[in-house]
Design a protein around this motif. Structure first.
Motif, PDB file in Angstrom:
ATOM      1  N   THR A   2      38.101 -96.327  42.600  1.00 51.66           N
ATOM      2  CA  THR A   2      36.725 -97.502  42.468  1.00 51.66           C
ATOM      3  C   THR A   2      35.157 -96.644  43.145  1.00 51.66           C
ATOM      4  O   THR A   2      35.050 -95.062  43.657  1.00 51.66           O
ATOM      5  CB  THR A   2      36.524 -98.923  43.089  1.00 51.66           C
ATOM      6  OG1 THR A   2      36.030 -99.116  44.323  1.00 51.66           O
ATOM      7  CG2 THR A   2      37.755 -99.190  42.505  1.00 51.66           C
ATOM      8  N   TYR A   3      34.236 -97.133  42.350  1.00 51.23           N
ATOM      9  CA  TYR A   3      32.725 -96.318  43.550  1.00 51.23           C
ATOM     10  C   TYR A   3      32.384 -97.525  44.535  1.00 51.23           C
ATOM     11  O   TYR A   3      31.311 -97.925  44.611  1.00 51.23           O
ATOM     12  CB  TYR A   3      31.831 -95.506  42.284  1.00 51.23           C
ATOM     13  CG  TYR A   3      31.876 -95.915  42.122  1.00 51.23           C
ATOM     14  CD1 TYR A   3      31.959 -95.358  40.266  1.00 51.23           C
ATOM     15  CD2 TYR A   3      31.018 -97.824  41.252  1.00 51.23           C
ATOM     16  CE1 TYR A   3      31.080 -95.947  39.007  1.00 51.23           C
ATOM     17  CE2 TYR A   3      30.814 -97.830  40.053  1.00 51.23           C
ATOM     18  CZ  TYR A   3      30.374 -97.182  38.772  1.00 51.23           C
ATOM     19  OH  TYR A   3      30.648 -97.987  37.456  1.00 51.23           O
ATOM     20  N   PHE A   4      33.159 -97.926  44.950  1.00 55.13           N
ATOM     21  CA  PHE A   4      32.864 -98.809  46.581  1.00 55.13           C
ATOM     22  C   PHE A   4      32.709 -98.629  47.787  1.00 55.13           C
ATOM     23  O   PHE A   4      33.976 -98.192  47.701  1.00 55.13           O
ATOM     24  CB  PHE A   4      32.732-100.353  46.212  1.00 55.13           C
ATOM     25  CG  PHE A   4      32.026-100.799  44.499  1.00 55.13           C
ATOM     26  CD1 PHE A   4      31.375-100.626  44.463  1.00 55.13           C
ATOM     27  CD2 PHE A   4      33.226-101.140  43.432  1.00 55.13           C
ATOM     28  CE1 PHE A   4      30.375-101.570  43.139  1.00 55.13           C
ATOM     29  CE2 PHE A   4      32.345-101.382  42.323  1.00 55.13           C
ATOM     30  CZ  PHE A   4      31.430-101.361  41.901  1.00 55.13           C
ATOM     31  N   VAL A   5      32.872 -98.570  48.623  1.00 56.65           N
ATOM     32  CA  VAL A   5      32.766 -98.466  50.067  1.00 56.65           C
ATOM     33  C   VAL A   5      32.882-100.524  50.878  1.00 56.65           C
ATOM     34  O   VAL A   5      31.940-100.677  51.065  1.00 56.65           O
ATOM     35  CB  VAL A   5      31.642 -97.581  50.811  1.00 56.65           C
ATOM     36  CG1 VAL A   5      32.442 -98.304  52.614  1.00 56.65           C
ATOM     37  CG2 VAL A   5      32.110 -96.259  50.539  1.00 56.65           C
ATOM     38  N   THR A   6      33.845-101.077  51.286  1.00 58.15           N
ATOM     39  CA  THR A   6      33.941-101.753  52.068  1.00 58.15           C
ATOM     40  C   THR A   6      33.837-101.727  53.704  1.00 58.15           C
ATOM     41  O   THR A   6      34.431-100.578  54.120  1.00 58.15           O
ATOM     42  CB  THR A   6      35.254-102.834  51.809  1.00 58.15           C
ATOM     43  OG1 THR A   6      34.811-103.687  50.558  1.00 58.15           O
ATOM     44  CG2 THR A   6      34.899-104.240  52.862  1.00 58.15           C
ATOM     45  N   THR A   7      32.829-102.496  53.717  1.00 61.16           N
ATOM     46  CA  THR A   7      32.443-102.553  55.662  1.00 61.16           C
ATOM     47  C   THR A   7      33.201-103.510  56.122  1.00 61.16           C
ATOM     48  O   THR A   7      32.630-105.203  55.547  1.00 61.16           O
ATOM     49  CB  THR A   7      30.918-101.777  55.346  1.00 61.16           C
ATOM     50  OG1 THR A   7      30.331-102.723  55.120  1.00 61.16           O
ATOM     51  CG2 THR A   7      30.838-100.922  55.357  1.00 61.16           C
ATOM     52  N   ASP A   8      32.886-103.585  57.950  1.00 63.77           N
ATOM     53  CA  ASP A   8      33.375-104.633  58.462  1.00 63.77           C
ATOM     54  C   ASP A   8      32.169-105.219  59.357  1.00 63.77           C
ATOM     55  O   ASP A   8      31.691-103.490  59.978  1.00 63.77           O
ATOM     56  CB  ASP A   8      34.309-104.918  58.978  1.00 63.77           C
ATOM     57  CG  ASP A   8      34.604-106.213  60.111  1.00 63.77           C
ATOM     58  OD1 ASP A   8      34.278-106.870  60.121  1.00 63.77           O
ATOM     59  OD2 ASP A   8      35.519-106.384  60.247  1.00 63.77           O
ATOM     60  N   ILE A   9      31.301-105.463  59.173  1.00 67.28           N
ATOM     61  CA  ILE A   9      29.925-105.549  60.352  1.00 67.28           C
ATOM     62  C   ILE A   9      29.820-106.164  61.524  1.00 67.28           C
ATOM     63  O   ILE A   9      29.615-106.671  62.242  1.00 67.28           O
ATOM     64  CB  ILE A   9      28.879-106.657  59.111  1.00 67.28           C
ATOM     65  CG1 ILE A   9      29.107-107.943  58.921  1.00 67.28           C
ATOM     66  CG2 ILE A   9      28.183-105.690  57.927  1.00 67.28           C
ATOM     67  CD1 ILE A   9      27.865-109.293  58.653  1.00 67.28           C
TER      68      ILE A   9
END
Length: 394
Positions: free
Chosen positions: A326-333
């Motif tokens: 895909t073209y998304f990055v998931t992050t944990d805040i």
């Protein structure tokens, strides 16, 4: 009294009561109001290949598609889609009866679910999921049953035992998305084989959203579920030109599957948009025959953008799940001392001049998604570097 209705019932159909304005509209409006860099909604900030854009102009000037195109899609595009599926994956489809052109993948999803799901049927979907899945299941009167992808060793993984346990006697359909938005997970051959075995064993239909099929990185491989034993006759596969060619506004998607399944989807689709994107269909037909070099260059460019953003987010203190697709990055805040993705994303434009999307909107279990935030990297490299710099200074 004039203007009053005879019923106090809300105007919006109760099946859709939980769905208001989408988070994408809210966050894009916030980006405009604050002058922020919009890494929320997944649309590129550069157009796709010039020769494909010129193909659309040529179709307009030649009068091709300016009036209603055929309901299933123009023959040139249906033939090109069938050729693409055969060349890439060895899947043979009859362009006249087993291919359907839609108004983007979103209509394909809606038409497929409205066609195949009856009120009370259960639909098992991988959570987090694209928001139109939930709305389309609701419109069909179905009941969604989420199976949650969970963080594990730097990525989000599917628990196959949890998937099997989610299937009951009321399950009609599995809704599978790989490469997966928003987590960037690409299901492995072993995972897909297990899903196929489950579908055959329990006699389930499957709808697969494969719009990011050409955006896989680092040795990951996209394997259509329809290629697995027993799956071609029970799988509706969905593709899209928007993600592959960076013309998201053209809204050209498609469905492939058996004659019976595609016929069912077509029966619904004809009462949604009926037809759309006439001249663009001719251009996408040409795009599908671009040489392999285009797809390799496209992937390499997106991989470089992914790395720029992922490294910038890491430097800013986020825990980053580097996507395999895909073209998304998931992050944990939580690594930033935050825990509420909604509050974080609504404050981020003022704090850093950047817009992102809270992943919780893609979950039934909002608590499970609360600490995760999604950023899109389908932007120019200089934009991503500026966003990274702003986030580091937060």
């Amino acid at each position: 009294m004039a203007g009053m209705t005879s019923s106090a019932r809300p105007h919006l159909n109760r099946r859709l009561a939980e769905f208001g304005t989408t988070i994408f509209a809210e966050m894009s409006a916030l980006a405009t109001a604050t002058g922020s860099i919009n890494l929320g909604q997944g649309f590129p900030d550069l157009d796709g290949p010039e020769e494909i854009r010129e193909a659309a102009v040529r179709a307009l000037r030649d009068g091709r598609g300016n009036q209603y195109p055929p309901g299933p899609g123009v023959p040139e595009l249906r033939t090109a889609i069938a050729a693409h599926q055969r060349r890439r994956y060895g899947l043979a489809y009859d362009p006249d009866t087993e291919v359907l052109v839609t108004a983007g993948a979103t209509e394909a999803i809606a038409a497929a679910l409205l066609a195949l799901v009856e009120p009370g049927d259960e639909v098992v979907a991988l959570e987090p999921y694209y928001d139109s899945y939930a709305a389309s299941i609701a419109m069909a009167g179905g009941r969604r049953v989420p199976v949650t992808l969970r963080p594990h060793e730097g990525s989000f993984r599917l628990d196959l035992d949890e998937l099997r346990a989610a299937v009951t006697g009321r399950t009609r359909l599995l809704l599978i998305n790989t490469p997966h938005n928003p987590t960037g997970t690409v299901l492995t051959r072993e995972e897909l084989a297990a899903i196929a075995e489950l579908a055959v064993e329990r006699d389930l239909l499957v709808v697969t959203d494969e719009v990011y099929e050409h955006l896989v990185f680092d040795g990951a491989e996209h394997l259509p579920l329809a290629t697995f034993p027993g799956m071609r006759e029970r799988t509706v596969s969905i593709g899209s030109a928007g993600k592959t060619y960076s013309f998201t506004g053209w809204k050209v998607g498609w469905v492939t599957g058996s004659r019976e399944l595609v016929g069912a989807v077509r029966a619904v689709k004809q009462f949604l948009t009926y037809v759309s994107s006439g001249p663009f269909q001719y251009a996408v037909a040409e795009a599908l025959s671009l040489p392999d070099a285009y797809f390799e260059e496209f992937r390499a460019g997106m991989r470089a953008r992914r790395d720029i953003l992922a490294e910038g987010l890491t430097a800013a203190g986020f825990e980053v799940f580097r996507p395999a697709g895909t073209y998304f990055v998931t992050t944990d805040i939580r690594s930033l001392g935050e825990k509420d993705g909604f509050a974080f994303c609504r404050a981020l434009p003022e704090r850093a001049g950047v817009v992102a999307i809270p992943n919780a909107v893609f979950y039934d279990d909002r608590e499970a998604g609360a600490p995760f935030v999604r950023f899109a990297f389908c932007k120019r490299e200089e934009v991503l570097r500026e966003a990274a710099e702003r986030l580091r200074g937060m």
